[in-house]
Design an enzyme around this catalytic site. Structure first.
Site, mmCIF file in Angstrom:
data_model
loop_
_atom_site.group_PDB
_atom_site.id
_atom_site.type_symbol
_atom_site.label_atom_id
_atom_site.label_comp_id
_atom_site.label_asym_id
_atom_site.label_seq_id
_atom_site.Cartn_x
_atom_site.Cartn_y
_atom_site.Cartn_z
ATOM 1 N N ARG A 46 -12.978 7.397 14.820
ATOM 2 C CA ARG A 46 -11.655 8.151 13.738
ATOM 3 C C ARG A 46 -10.892 8.123 15.416
ATOM 4 O O ARG A 46 -9.363 7.441 15.112
ATOM 5 C CB ARG A 46 -12.072 9.370 13.762
ATOM 6 C CG ARG A 46 -10.175 10.090 13.341
ATOM 7 C CD ARG A 46 -10.568 11.025 12.275
ATOM 8 N NE ARG A 46 -11.840 12.287 12.567
ATOM 9 C CZ ARG A 46 -11.814 12.805 13.057
ATOM 10 N NH1 ARG A 46 -10.907 13.095 14.171
ATOM 11 N NH2 ARG A 46 -12.503 13.917 13.252
ATOM 12 N N TYR A 74 10.514 1.616 -2.556
ATOM 13 C CA TYR A 74 9.541 1.534 -3.128
ATOM 14 C C TYR A 74 8.241 3.150 -3.833
ATOM 15 O O TYR A 74 8.839 4.073 -3.156
ATOM 16 C CB TYR A 74 8.211 1.182 -2.064
ATOM 17 C CG TYR A 74 7.364 0.782 -2.624
ATOM 18 C CD1 TYR A 74 6.839 0.046 -3.348
ATOM 19 C CD2 TYR A 74 6.131 2.520 -1.995
ATOM 20 C CE1 TYR A 74 5.179 0.036 -3.512
ATOM 21 C CE2 TYR A 74 4.339 2.053 -2.138
ATOM 22 C CZ TYR A 74 4.025 0.724 -3.538
ATOM 23 O OH TYR A 74 2.898 -0.018 -3.275
ATOM 24 N N LYS A 133 0.699 -5.931 2.702
ATOM 25 C CA LYS A 133 1.439 -7.382 1.645
ATOM 26 C C LYS A 133 1.992 -8.505 2.891
ATOM 27 O O LYS A 133 0.385 -8.938 3.466
ATOM 28 C CB LYS A 133 2.654 -6.717 1.798
ATOM 29 C CG LYS A 133 2.575 -5.111 1.218
ATOM 30 C CD LYS A 133 2.093 -5.425 -0.272
ATOM 31 C CE LYS A 133 1.817 -3.420 -0.993
ATOM 32 N NZ LYS A 133 2.900 -2.658 -0.739
HETATM 33 C C1 LIG Z 1 2.746 -1.790 -1.380
HETATM 34 C C2 LIG Z 1 4.556 -1.039 -0.521
HETATM 35 C C3 LIG Z 1 4.275 0.483 0.420
HETATM 36 C C4 LIG Z 1 2.857 1.395 0.527
HETATM 37 O O1 LIG Z 1 1.810 0.798 1.502
HETATM 38 P P1 LIG Z 1 0.049 0.444 0.509
HETATM 39 O O2 LIG Z 1 -0.628 -0.147 1.875
HETATM 40 O O3 LIG Z 1 -0.160 0.517 -0.623
HETATM 41 O O4 LIG Z 1 -0.561 1.784 0.443
HETATM 42 C C5 LIG Z 1 5.282 1.172 0.955
HETATM 43 N N1 LIG Z 1 6.625 0.473 0.893
HETATM 44 C C6 LIG Z 1 6.882 -1.129 0.604
HETATM 45 C C7 LIG Z 1 7.831 -1.808 0.744
HETATM 46 C C8 LIG Z 1 5.630 -1.316 -0.159
HETATM 47 O O5 LIG Z 1 5.758 -2.527 -0.816
#
Ligand SMILES: *Cc1c(COP(=O)(O)O)cnc(C)c1O
Length: 385
Positions: free
Chosen positions: A54, A107, A204
């Site tokens: 961790r 978001y 992403k």
């Molecule tokens: C998806 C997303 C998040 C959150 O991320 P997770 O990995 O789903 O927790 C935050 N900001 C933006 C712009 C995103 O597209």
């Protein structure tokens, strides 16, 4: 993208930063370290600083070094998700009574975290239009600790001037946090424009293949802040696992070539939609009449792979387009090699309904993938017919 300030170029950093061949074996790919604990050579005799996974794990270390190099920051920290990174950040820099100014159409999950979760611990927030400096100044209070900026935004692709927002935040003694998920560090490096911390959902573009959930923080010059965040990464424990780290590291190596194709395809899709009768308007920062086009051109090295558009027939027609597309898969998320379509008001941004961040019902968002552009256009043509 060219190199800056004596650093190797972006793609060279993506492939090599933090990823030297393994000294013992010569592995050219960072190994997937699954061990939860590490042998000590006598009590406290750690090899390379590793003790318990961790706290630190060699695969995560490699990813964190790569992330810091890509964003030109001093410290990168990897988390279990983008929201885990955001939560750790907010609970590090805020305390009961702290205030957050949150830009426009952030978001939905970020808005939910701040408005529904952090609020229960006494953190207050005000949404503001970051393009309107007077409105931003008016939203800031003496207790404002954070100005939270997403640019380009999700799903309206609004663009904020990072250097300007940094100036206003810093005048007020607040930190500027930039969620750089949409642009990715290939197209925009907010720390070089004055941001204090960059947030990523590595789920992403950084991961890039829709097969890993992860998040990251990258800190600029502030050594104290970096140290506090690293402390909380361990103390709060929302760390990423080694397989996730490994997958994000693999994704990062091709970030540059993927982004080039994503944005070339997105530009074609934007032009196609603009000319289509069933489309009322198109939001893509690369279009010259986009309100943020000039700022995007100044602070980004390209316009990215995300766009949204309003369907002339209204919400029902927008839902039908989402259902009829085939190559564009109807799904949440973004930034993977495959093209995705979604209806923000009912999907990703449903939690913003009834709030100032509510999005129009006739809006459709596309994450334009790296397939052949002609096939993407043909799919949209049949979905809009
Ligand atoms: C998806 C997303 C998040 C959150 O991320 P997770 O990995 O789903 O927790 C935050 N900001 C933006 C712009 C995103 O597209």
């Amino acid at each position: 993208m060219s190199s800056s300030a004596g650093l190797p170029g972006f793609n060279t950093r993506a492939i090599h930063a933090g990823q030297d061949p393994d000294p013992a074996t010569g592995d050219v790919v960072v190994p997937l370290h699954l061990a939860t604990t590490f042998k000590q050579d006598g009590v406290g005799g750690l090899r390379g600083g590793y003790e318990y996974a961790r706290s630190a794990n060699p695969t995560r270390t490699a990813l964190q070094e790569a992330l810091a190099a890509l964003e030109q920051g001093r410290t990168g920290l990897a988390f279990a998700s983008g929201l885990a990174a955001e939560d750790t950040l907010l609970r590090t820099v805020c305390e009961p009574g702290s205030h957050v100014v949150l830009g426009g159409d952030a978001y939905g999950g970020t808005f939910r975290l701040i408005s529904r979760v952090a609020s229960r611990w006494g953190v207050e927030h005000t949404p503001a239009d970051l393009n309107d400096v007077d409105a931003l100044r008016a939203a800031i209070r003496p207790s404002t600790r954070v100005v939270w900026c997403e640019t380009p935004t999700n799903p309206l692709l609004n663009v904020a001037d990072i250097a300007l927002v940094a100036e206003v935040a810093h005048e007020a003694g607040a930190l500027l946090v930039v969620d750089n998920t949409f642009a990715s560090p290939y197209l925009q490096q907010p720390l070089t424009l004055g941001a204090d911390v960059v947030v990523h959902s590595t789920t992403k573009y950084l991961g890039g293949h829709s097969d890993v959930v992860g998040g990251a923080l990258v800190v600029g010059d502030d050594a104290d802040l970096a140290e506090q965040l690293a402390y909380h990464q361990n103390a709060m424990g929302a760390v990423s696992g080694p397989l996730s780290d490994w997958l994000v590291l693999r994704g990062i190596k091709t970030l540059g070539v993927r982004m080039d194709r994503h944005q070339a395809n997105a530009a074609r899709v934007a032009e196609f939609l603009l000319a289509h009768d069933a489309v009322a308007s198109v939001r893509y920062p690369g279009l010259p009449d986009h309100p943020g086009h000039d700022i995007a051109a100044k602070q980004m090295s390209g316009f990215g792979g995300m766009l949204s558009f309003r369907v002339a027939g209204g919400e029902e027609a927008a839902l039908r387009v989402c259902e009829r597309s085939q190559l564009f898969t109807l799904a949440e998320s973004l930034g993977g090699v495959e093209s995705l379509i979604e209806h923000p008001a009912r999907m990703t941004h449903a939690s913003a309904a009834g709030s100032p961040l509510e999005v129009p019902g006739d809006l459709v968002r596309l994450s334009v993938g790296i397939e052949d552009a002609d096939d993407l256009l043909a799919d949209l043509e049949q979905a809009l017919a």
